[in-house]
Motif scaffolding. Structure first.
Motif, PDB file in Angstrom:
ATOM      1  N   VAL A  99       1.076  -1.201   0.244  1.00 34.24           N
ATOM      2  CA  VAL A  99       0.373  -0.101  -0.526  1.00 34.24           C
ATOM      3  C   VAL A  99       1.147   1.598   0.232  1.00 34.24           C
ATOM      4  CG1 VAL A  99      -2.043  -0.555   0.976  1.00 34.24           C
ATOM      5  CG2 VAL A  99      -0.551   0.220   3.039  1.00 34.24           C
ATOM      6  N   ASP A 107      -6.065   3.433  -1.558  1.00 34.40           N
ATOM      7  CA  ASP A 107      -5.166   2.196  -1.106  1.00 34.40           C
ATOM      8  C   ASP A 107      -5.701   1.267   0.149  1.00 34.40           C
ATOM      9  OD1 ASP A 107      -4.031   2.349  -3.381  1.00 34.40           O
ATOM     10  OD2 ASP A 107      -1.738   2.763  -2.288  1.00 34.40           O
ATOM     11  N   ARG A 142      -6.820  -0.621  -7.410  1.00 36.14           N
ATOM     12  CA  ARG A 142      -6.394   0.020  -7.131  1.00 36.14           C
ATOM     13  C   ARG A 142      -4.957   0.366  -8.448  1.00 36.14           C
ATOM     14  NH1 ARG A 142      -8.111   3.068  -5.535  1.00 36.14           N
ATOM     15  NH2 ARG A 142      -5.851   4.571  -4.891  1.00 36.14           N
ATOM     16  N   SER A 152      -3.916   4.574 -10.098  1.00 35.75           N
ATOM     17  CA  SER A 152      -2.082   4.341  -8.991  1.00 35.75           C
ATOM     18  C   SER A 152      -1.901   4.435 -10.925  1.00 35.75           C
ATOM     19  CB  SER A 152      -1.643   3.109  -9.043  1.00 35.75           C
ATOM     20  OG  SER A 152       0.004   4.097  -9.007  1.00 35.75           O
TER      21      SER A 152
END
Length: 523
Positions: free
Chosen positions: A284, A305, A333, A337
């Motif tokens: 994370v 996250d 995620r 990102s």
């Protein structure tokens, strides 16, 4: 060697690791959190908290404290060659999109202390000066080896969460490459005194032939100043004294810097881990991705996250959801990102590159374009688009296997539940206020059709679901219109505010729930 056991081990007690811990407290999970540092460092660090993160703070009851301790950023000034060109009012940029329609300036040490006090109130101890030295991953657990002083301990956990930063030991030992690039030009950041002729809730971006610099107020005459000096020699020493000696000449700004309380030299990155998790280990924050400083996305994305991972991990450990739910963490995620890293890097290049074409653009064309398009930027539609893009509320998970819909129109499954105010009884409220971070929530928007079949389906998953019924009437008409409700419709909303499933019939809801959740899970 001592031996211990827990559900989850978090390594790293920066803002992302602390936030992960706070999320797990609310889910009533067993965990331990360790960090090598002796305590919180008093510097501004990750300075900006965006609306999407503040909404998650609200779930923990921490948003009001954060706002009280920080300052709302009211406006951005843009200066070119020492001349002010544009002032952009951003204090209510997200009006009608979030309860927090702004960016909040809050020094990182204050953010961390707010989270630490929350953990202390819930009797969670942060194990300081404690390092993860090794770990072994198995199909059903992780063996973690930690050391504190002269004491070694083996901790057996169901999962390991790595919030241990850009030089993550966990990512390194898992041999997960961090793909992307690192810019050769060094950047600086400092907290210091400066006589900036601006209100202490407005910021400045200054562009000149020799530097690109950002100035953000910290109060009491202190400013967070960061940027890139375009030295002839890219390897020239960068120190506070060096920066302050050349500041006026390089930036074309008529003030100096003094009394630094923090100074840092760093590089800008555009990097994402090839994988965000293995079967039992999860990355994370900076352990998973590194961004350029443009847009202040790093910490905010790390907290997103954590919110995404925490509810999935707790649902699986409580036997509320099938283990496959955890595999959606990377799927969701990573796509967000990669997009963020790409966009922020392109903006960073425009603002800091010494390539002739880009220097000409930012010094000659950009001031003209900002003035020309300022009326357009101030329009509601453009401000809403920019706010969604920067604040964290515009991220979508439409490609996720958790996002399913049988009814069309916006909002879609995979998007965040939109902001919407309605009146029930004599009380006005916002629809996302009741979304908790411990269960999924079903909003049943009732319009003529009977909802008994929905209730029968929902009752089989009563541990995992909270139900909110809203009837169609004059007071709720605007809400129904905003959600494009033509007949009785349901929205299944995840604890992290995202719409998991959307539809108009109970059978579709039933199929979805049986695919993802465990009936009477945890009973």
């Amino acid at each position: 060697m001592l031996e211990g056991k827990t559900d989850i081990l978090i390594t790293g007690a920066g803002p992302v690791g602390l936030f992960m811990a706070c999320q797990l407290v609310k889910h009533n999970m067993r965990f331990r959190i360790i960090d090598q540092s002796p305590g919180v460092t008093a510097y501004s660090g990750a300075l900006i908290i965006h609306a999407g993160t503040l909404e998650l703070f609200r779930q923990l009851g921490l948003a009001e404290e954060a706002i009280a301790r920080g300052r709302i950023l009211k406006a951005m000034h843009f200066s070119f060659n020492g001349k002010k060109a544009v002032r952009l009012d951003i204090g209510h940029a997200g009006k009608n999109q979030s309860e927090y329609p702004y960016a909040l300036l809050l020094e990182q040490h204050k953010t961390e202390n707010i989270l630490i006090r929350f953990l202390e109130k819930n009797r969670v101890k942060i194990e300081r000066e404690t390092a993860l030295t090794d770990f072994s991953e198995f199909s059903d657990h992780v063996d973690n080896y930690i050391t504190c002083g002269f004491t070694d301990e083996k901790i057996v956990s169901s999962y390991l969460v790595a919030a241990d930063g850009g030089h993550s030991l966990v990512r390194s030992k898992l041999e997960i490459p961090l793909l992307g690039k690192t810019h050769s030009r060094s950047l600086f950041a400092t907290d210091c005194k400066a006589s900036v002729n601006l209100p202490e809730n407005e910021a400045l971006i200054a562009v000149s032939p020799g530097a690109t610099t950002g100035l953000f107020p910290l109060g009491n005459g202190k400013w967070r100043i960061d940027g890139a000096f375009l030295w002839h020699d890219a390897n020239s020493d960068i120190s506070f004294r060096n920066i302050s000696d050349h500041f006026k000449r390089k930036t074309k700004l008529d003030f100096g810097l003094n009394e630094p309380s923090w100074f840092s030299k760093f590089e800008s990155h555009q990097r994402n881990a090839l994988f965000f998790n293995t079967e039992r280990c999860f990355l994370v924050g900076d352990a998973a991705h590194l961004y350029s400083p443009v847009g202040a996305q790093g910490m905010n994305h790390g907290m997103q996250d954590a919110a995404n991972l925490a509810w999935k991990m707790s649902f699986v450990l409580k036997k509320w959801a099938k283990p496959c739910v955890l595999y959606t963490y990377e799927q969701e995620r990573k796509q967000v990102s990669e997009k963020t890293a790409h966009i922020s890097d392109r903006v960073f290049n425009v603002l800091s590159s010494d390539r002739s074409a880009l220097k000409f653009f930012r010094l000659r064309l950009l001031p003209f374009m900002l003035k020309l398009f300022l009326p357009l930027i101030k329009t509601t539609k453009v401000k809403e688009y920019l706010f969604r893009s920067i604040s964290g509320i515009g991220a979508v998970y439409q490609g996720s296997v958790l996002s399913r819909k049988s009814a069309y129109g916006r909002p879609c499954a995979g998007e965040r539940m939109p902001f919407g105010v309605f009146t029930e009884g004599h009380k006005s409220e916002e629809i996302t206020e009741t979304i908790g971070n411990t269960r999924m929530q079903i909003f049943l928007l009732k319009k003529e059709q009977d909802t008994e079949l929905f209730r029968k389906v929902i009752d089989r998953f009563k541990n995992q679901l909270f139900v909110r019924e809203i009837e169609y009437k004059e007071a709720t008409k605007l809400l129904f219109d905003r959600l494009s409700v033509k007949r009785t419709m349901f929205y299944l909303v995840r604890p992290d505010f995202y719409i998991a499933c959307k539809g108009t019939d109970a059978e579709f809801l039933e199929k979805y729930l049986y695919r993802v959740l465990i009936p009477n899970g945890g009973s």
